[in-house]
Design an enzyme around this catalytic site. Sequence first.
Site, PDB file in Angstrom:
ATOM      1  N   LYS A 145      -5.137 -11.349  -5.205  1.00 19.87           N
ATOM      2  CA  LYS A 145      -6.404 -11.509  -4.469  1.00 19.87           C
ATOM      3  C   LYS A 145      -7.422 -10.454  -4.913  1.00 19.87           C
ATOM      4  O   LYS A 145      -7.048  -9.344  -5.308  1.00 19.87           O
ATOM      5  CB  LYS A 145      -6.169 -11.454  -2.963  1.00 19.87           C
ATOM      6  CG  LYS A 145      -5.907 -10.089  -2.413  1.00 19.87           C
ATOM      7  CD  LYS A 145      -6.196 -10.020  -0.906  1.00 19.87           C
ATOM      8  CE  LYS A 145      -6.191  -8.553  -0.495  1.00 19.87           C
ATOM      9  NZ  LYS A 145      -6.889  -8.222   0.695  1.00 19.87           N
ATOM     10  N   LYS A 181     -10.681  -4.563  -2.631  1.00 21.41           N
ATOM     11  CA  LYS A 181     -11.507  -3.355  -2.779  1.00 21.41           C
ATOM     12  C   LYS A 181     -10.757  -2.253  -3.501  1.00 21.41           C
ATOM     13  O   LYS A 181     -11.348  -1.392  -4.131  1.00 21.41           O
ATOM     14  CB  LYS A 181     -11.856  -2.807  -1.391  1.00 21.41           C
ATOM     15  CG  LYS A 181     -12.803  -3.641  -0.595  1.00 21.41           C
ATOM     16  CD  LYS A 181     -13.209  -2.846   0.638  1.00 21.41           C
ATOM     17  CE  LYS A 181     -13.873  -3.733   1.655  1.00 21.41           C
ATOM     18  NZ  LYS A 181     -13.167  -3.776   2.927  1.00 21.41           N
ATOM     19  N   LYS A 207       0.824  -1.217   0.000  1.00 19.08           N
ATOM     20  CA  LYS A 207       0.000   0.000   0.000  1.00 19.08           C
ATOM     21  C   LYS A 207       0.851   1.257   0.000  1.00 19.08           C
ATOM     22  O   LYS A 207       0.464   2.267  -0.571  1.00 19.08           O
ATOM     23  CB  LYS A 207      -0.981   0.000   1.166  1.00 19.08           C
ATOM     24  CG  LYS A 207      -2.071  -1.040   0.973  1.00 19.08           C
ATOM     25  CD  LYS A 207      -3.274  -0.815   1.844  1.00 19.08           C
ATOM     26  CE  LYS A 207      -4.346  -1.838   1.489  1.00 19.08           C
ATOM     27  NZ  LYS A 207      -5.470  -1.859   2.389  1.00 19.08           N
TER      28      LYS A 207
HETATM   29  N1  AQP Z   1      -9.808 -11.797  -1.731  1.00 14.73           N
HETATM   30  C1  AQP Z   1     -10.133 -12.157  -0.501  1.00 14.73           C
HETATM   31  N2  AQP Z   1     -10.394 -13.451  -0.237  1.00 14.73           N
HETATM   32  C2  AQP Z   1     -10.745 -13.845   1.027  1.00 14.73           C
HETATM   33  N3  AQP Z   1     -10.847 -12.984   2.084  1.00 14.73           N
HETATM   34  C3  AQP Z   1     -10.583 -11.687   1.853  1.00 14.73           C
HETATM   35  N4  AQP Z   1     -10.595 -10.592   2.657  1.00 14.73           N
HETATM   36  C4  AQP Z   1     -10.243  -9.508   1.929  1.00 14.73           C
HETATM   37  N5  AQP Z   1     -10.009  -9.858   0.655  1.00 14.73           N
HETATM   38  C5  AQP Z   1     -10.209 -11.206   0.564  1.00 14.73           C
HETATM   39  C6  AQP Z   1     -10.961 -10.609   4.080  1.00 14.73           C
HETATM   40  O1  AQP Z   1     -12.027  -9.699   4.275  1.00 14.73           O
HETATM   41  C7  AQP Z   1     -11.969  -9.162   5.601  1.00 14.73           C
HETATM   42  C8  AQP Z   1     -12.225  -7.684   5.591  1.00 14.73           C
HETATM   43  O2  AQP Z   1     -11.213  -7.020   4.873  1.00 14.73           O
HETATM   44  P1  AQP Z   1     -10.930  -5.480   5.083  1.00 14.73           P
HETATM   45  O3  AQP Z   1     -12.023  -4.694   4.573  1.00 14.73           O
HETATM   46  O4  AQP Z   1     -10.638  -5.160   6.483  1.00 14.73           O
HETATM   47  O5  AQP Z   1      -9.596  -5.182   4.348  1.00 14.73           O
HETATM   48  P2  AQP Z   1      -8.709  -5.925   3.359  1.00 14.73           P
HETATM   49  O6  AQP Z   1      -8.207  -7.223   3.809  1.00 14.73           O
HETATM   50  O7  AQP Z   1      -7.667  -4.935   3.068  1.00 14.73           O
HETATM   51  O8  AQP Z   1      -9.742  -6.140   2.173  1.00 14.73           O
HETATM   52  P3  AQP Z   1      -9.628  -5.756   0.690  1.00 14.73           P
HETATM   53  O9  AQP Z   1     -10.971  -5.843   0.147  1.00 14.73           O
HETATM   54  O10 AQP Z   1      -8.628  -6.555  -0.009  1.00 14.73           O
HETATM   55  O11 AQP Z   1      -9.152  -4.257   0.708  1.00 14.73           O
HETATM   56  P4  AQP Z   1      -7.829  -3.626   0.155  1.00 14.73           P
HETATM   57  O12 AQP Z   1      -8.072  -3.436  -1.294  1.00 14.73           O
HETATM   58  O13 AQP Z   1      -7.754  -2.340   0.901  1.00 14.73           O
HETATM   59  O14 AQP Z   1      -6.684  -4.551   0.427  1.00 14.73           O
HETATM   60  C9  AQP Z   1     -10.589  -9.521   6.163  1.00 14.73           C
HETATM   61  O15 AQP Z   1     -10.750 -10.558   7.113  1.00 14.73           O
HETATM   62  C10 AQP Z   1      -9.837 -10.050   4.966  1.00 14.73           C
HETATM   63  O16 AQP Z   1      -8.929 -11.056   5.321  1.00 14.73           O
END
Ligand code: AQP
Length: 327
Positions: free
Chosen positions: A194, A197, A114
């Site tokens: 993966k 968001k 990030k």
């Molecule tokens: N691709 C994924 N597969 C399985 N689990 C996932 N999680 C995220 N992406 C996947 C799980 O979702 C929960 C909430 O995530 P978050 O909103 O706190 O942040 P994150 O992990 O940073 O999710 P994103 O969507 O991938 O956001 P960005 O783009 O900011 O990195 C967590 O338990 C996560 O493990």
Amino acid sequence: MAQRKRVFSGLQPTGNVHVGNYLGALRNWVRLQDDYDCVYCIVDLHAITVEYDPADFARERREAAKVLIACGVDPDRSLFYYQSEVPQHTELAWILGTITGMGQLGRMTQYKDKSESAGANLGLFAYPVLMAADILLYRADAVPVGDDQKQHLELTRDLAVRFNARFGDEFPVPEPIIPEHGARVMSLQNPLAKMSKSDPDEGSRILVLDPPETIKAKVKRAVTDSGKGIRHDWESKPGISNLLEMMSLFTGTPIPDLEAEHGSSGYGAFKEAVAEAVIAGLAPIRAGYAALDDASVDEVMARGAATAREMAEPYQARVRRRIGLSR
Ligand code: AQP
């Protein structure tokens, strides 16, 4: 009666909730409500560590709360609130920061990824310490997360052990709860990365509130592999394997049965079947979301925060005593 174990988990209100979040984490959150004492949080302070729009943030935060309730997080059974409304989280994060090594934080892959795209700031660097505080504040025994959060959880465990060794036994060392399948749902546009968001390509993810037509179009455009045949094989067929996993998780049908049923289908027909499975699996969430109104969600979240503050304060008072801030 034996006391139930406690779980804590959080979701960032950035962008919209996607099927990776749902299959990797949120489904588990909902199921765990039957057996655990659950504390769930919209971690808004984590979300402001990257570029965001303050004018839209309050709405996004409420949207995230609504989606979680629609997914099955039940505020009558679980403690559910916005992180920023419970100041004990940040107080504990500061305290834990004093026993966290800079080297360990610098090795966090999420920080490295990030900070490359978003630019480094202290909040992003310290993000895993705040996450540790979120979890340890309530003395959680376990944390349902997707695979990408393993490293952060490892830090949380280290900090619990370090704090206990230095100041006395205070925190349980929390265990991750990572689903056997769905822990890493991959991007539809790049099955080696993966689903996320923050990916600028909206076609890379299916949102839990996407209408059926959008889901059909996204699955149709999903990157598949050269050759033919519907087989689960991450090495040579990552695109098809990702779709098979998603279909299996939404239908409850084991992957070998899906392979037997669709093995000789063309990619086009298989993708249509995948889209139908995803649409059917998400339909109850869309319906649940449509039935919620903003005012009652605001009320539920305010009540959750009041309860969380009350619950957090005696725990935090113990931490203050242990570190010598009060008698
Ligand atoms: N691709 C994924 N597969 C399985 N689990 C996932 N999680 C995220 N992406 C996947 C799980 O979702 C929960 C909430 O995530 P978050 O909103 O706190 O942040 P994150 O992990 O940073 O999710 P994103 O969507 O991938 O956001 P960005 O783009 O900011 O990195 C967590 O338990 C996560 O493990």
